[in-house]
Scaffold this motif. Structure first.
Motif, PDB file in Angstrom:
ATOM      1  N   GLU A 154      40.043  21.056  67.834  1.00 12.65           N
ATOM      2  CA  GLU A 154      39.780  20.033  68.850  1.00 12.65           C
ATOM      3  C   GLU A 154      39.835  20.653  70.247  1.00 12.65           C
ATOM      4  O   GLU A 154      40.374  20.078  71.177  1.00 12.65           O
ATOM      5  CB  GLU A 154      40.803  18.903  68.731  1.00 12.65           C
ATOM      6  CG  GLU A 154      42.241  19.367  68.665  1.00 12.65           C
ATOM      7  CD  GLU A 154      43.219  18.227  68.415  1.00 12.65           C
ATOM      8  OE1 GLU A 154      44.390  18.377  68.786  1.00 12.65           O
ATOM      9  OE2 GLU A 154      42.792  17.187  67.869  1.00 12.65           O
TER      10      GLU A 154
ATOM     11  N   GLU B  18      38.842  18.742  73.507  1.00 17.11           N
ATOM     12  CA  GLU B  18      39.788  17.786  74.093  1.00 17.11           C
ATOM     13  C   GLU B  18      40.967  18.483  74.766  1.00 17.11           C
ATOM     14  O   GLU B  18      41.837  17.813  75.338  1.00 17.11           O
ATOM     15  CB  GLU B  18      40.323  16.836  73.014  1.00 17.11           C
ATOM     16  CG  GLU B  18      39.341  15.778  72.557  1.00 17.11           C
ATOM     17  CD  GLU B  18      38.243  16.346  71.681  1.00 17.11           C
ATOM     18  OE1 GLU B  18      38.570  17.116  70.764  1.00 17.11           O
ATOM     19  OE2 GLU B  18      37.049  16.040  71.919  1.00 17.11           O
ATOM     20  N   GLN B  19      41.018  19.808  74.700  1.00 24.53           N
ATOM     21  CA  GLN B  19      42.126  20.549  75.309  1.00 24.53           C
ATOM     22  C   GLN B  19      41.602  21.558  76.324  1.00 24.53           C
ATOM     23  O   GLN B  19      42.009  22.710  76.330  1.00 24.53           O
ATOM     24  CB  GLN B  19      42.929  21.271  74.217  1.00 24.53           C
ATOM     25  CG  GLN B  19      43.536  20.345  73.182  1.00 24.53           C
ATOM     26  CD  GLN B  19      44.393  21.092  72.190  1.00 24.53           C
ATOM     27  OE1 GLN B  19      45.341  21.789  72.571  1.00 24.53           O
ATOM     28  NE2 GLN B  19      44.089  20.957  70.916  1.00 24.53           N
TER      29      GLN B  19
END
Length: 519
Positions: free
Chosen positions: A197, A200-201
């Motif tokens: 992910e 999203e980071q």
């Protein structure tokens, strides 16, 4: 059709490369009058696949073409081609010999297709998937070299011993790798959690965006240097490690890991059987022919700098044989002229199936037909001190691909280093691979070819002062299929098909279904 002279068409497509062929597929149900020509006598353009005899003829044609165009400064998609077939007397009688020409189907531009690729989705929605077979890409390997001093009574010499390390494909592989200590496993697992992910980071990697990916791995995840090469391998970067940025590597590694398991356990990429992307081009062209398109090979534009005459109902073009055709739309390709974009490739037919490179992928997984071997920056040298050489990638294809006889295999090698040094690096990588596998008898090269390649989607020259002349951009030399090519294909399809375009590459089955026909 006896002649094309003075015929009129809705669309003239020039070249049977991948983009042109996919456009032909997209237009195959449009009721457009389509003429699809190629000055070559084979399908596929730069993505073609050849038998041994065809490869020899292609190499000779290229050498003749290079001599003819050198003074004019005309760029060719392929150049510096050499073919080598060791003398039969040198071959070991205990090893398989080179077979007949058509027992081979050698791809000029092999690529992996990740299982989440939109290409596979479009092949299904357009109903041509029934004519294609796809095979699993199995293990990924990284070459690791150990340099030492070998002593004898008379002298000492510097020697390099190499071995192939299997690249972990996920958490399970990491946990089962007994060569990794707890600290290394923890760093890898932390990175694998992040990459799932990473979008999203962004705060984790934003400041490292333009830094080398290896620096990011060290700074953020404390990944040991020895494990950075395997992670880099998943990015399929053609650049040296110090030039492969975090921004470039992250989406590619994520693509690799997210594709695993889509079609079965343990693998995330496939290859088409019988010669790679050339098969997709031929199937696409066949679909257009079933829809009424006319195909003529060995037919190209006249060498008149692409001068086209604009007439009332379209554009009039003269062909090499003197015939003239008129089309409302003309679609061709283009080539890169920047040598920095080029790469060196080689194809090697081996006397061994190299079984150790094709271990079972996972329980209930299909048998792999391809393996990937990466020689990262620093693993090979050309006796130049301190030089950061780009990596070498080798796709190993088994006889299950239909590209060679049983008992043999194919090495497709590629590097962004060009010229004689690029070819020398490819030879060194192939030799190192053969030296590092435990196979008896030792594998030998039965046939090989080397060539340099520029990005291209076609070599024809056409004027661009008409909005009805469309040209595909050059395809990149990426080692994995790039879904962005559909942006250009869809754009041209919409222009040509107009308001009645319908849904892009979504067709129903034809009423009369035949295994030999396109659907």
């Amino acid at each position: 059709m006896d002649t094309l002279d003075n015929t009129e068409w809705d669309v003239l497509i020039i070249g049977t490369g991948l983009q042109q062929s996919l456009l032909a597929l997209a237009l195959s149900r449009s009721d457009k009058k389509i003429l699809h020509i190629d000055e070559n006598d084979y399908y596929g353009g730069a993505e073609a696949a050849f038998s041994l005899q065809e490869a020899d003829e292609w190499a000779q044609w290229l050498r003749d073409a290079e001599q003819a165009t050198a003074s004019a400064g005309v760029a060719q998609a392929f150049s510096n081609v050499t073919v080598n077939k060791p003398e039969a007397a040198e071959a070991d009688s205990s090893t398989p010999a080179l077979s007949f020409s058509r027992a081979y189907s050698l791809a000029l531009s092999p690529q992996l297709i990740y299982t989440r690729s939109t290409l596979l989705q479009y092949l299904v929605s357009s109903r041509v998937y029934r004519q294609l077979d796809f095979l699993a890409v199995g293990s990924w390997w990284v070459y690791s070299s150990d340099v030492g001093i070998e002593s004898s009574a008379a002298s000492e010499r510097r020697v390099t011993h190499g071995k192939l390390l299997k690249v972990p494909s996920g958490r399970e592989d990491v946990f089962q790798d007994h060569k990794l200590d707890f600290k290394a496993k923890r760093a890898l697992i932390k990175f694998l959690r992040f990459i799932g992910e990473y979008e999203e980071q962004i705060e984790v990697w934003e400041e490292h965006r333009q830094q080398p990916f290896t620096m990011f791995l060290s700074a953020q995840f404390k990944v040991p240097t020895a494990l950075q090469g395997p992670l880099m391998a998943l990015a399929l970067s053609s650049s040296p490690a110090n030039l492969t940025t975090t921004e470039y590597a992250l989406p590619r590694i994520a693509r690799h890991l997210r594709s695993i398991g889509v079609f079965g356990p343990g693998f995330g990429a496939v290859i088409p059987k019988w010669g790679g992307l050339a098969e997709i081009s031929q199937v696409s062209c066949r679909a257009c022919a079933v829809g009424g398109g006319v195909y003529v090979l060995g037919k190209g534009l006249a060498p008149s700098n692409g001068v086209a005459e604009t007439v009332l109902d379209g554009i009039k073009l003269r062909l090499k044989d003197g015939e003239s055709v008129t089309a409302k739309w003309v679609v061709g390709g283009s080539s890169s002229t920047a040598s920095a974009d080029s790469c060196c490739r080689s194809i090697n037919v081996l006397s061994s199936p190299l079984p150790s490179l094709f271990p079972p992928i996972a329980e209930e997984a299909p048998a792999p037909a391809s393996a990937v071997v990466v020689f990262p920056t620093g693993s090979l040298s050309l006796d130049t001190q301190g030089e950061e050489l780009p990596p070498v990638h080798i796709f190993v294809h088994s006889s299950d691909t239909g590209e060679c006889p049983t008992g043999q295999s194919i090495l497709y090698c590629s590097t962004s280093l060009t010229g004689d040094r690029g070819f020398a690096l490819l030879t060194k990588a192939a030799d190192a691979l053969l030296s590092s596998v435990d196979v008896s008898p030792a594998p030998t090269v039965l046939w090989s070819a080397q060539y340099q390649q520029l990005p291209t989607s076609g070599l024809e020259s056409m004027q661009e002062d008409s909005s009805h002349i469309l040209k595909f951009p050059p395809l990149s030399l990426d080692l994995a299929f790039d879904d962005s090519i559909f942006d250009a294909v869809k754009d041209m399809w919409q222009k040509v098909a107009g308001d009645e375009a319908g849904e892009f590459l979504v067709f129903k089955d034809r009423e009369a279904y035949d295994d030999d026909d396109e659907q």
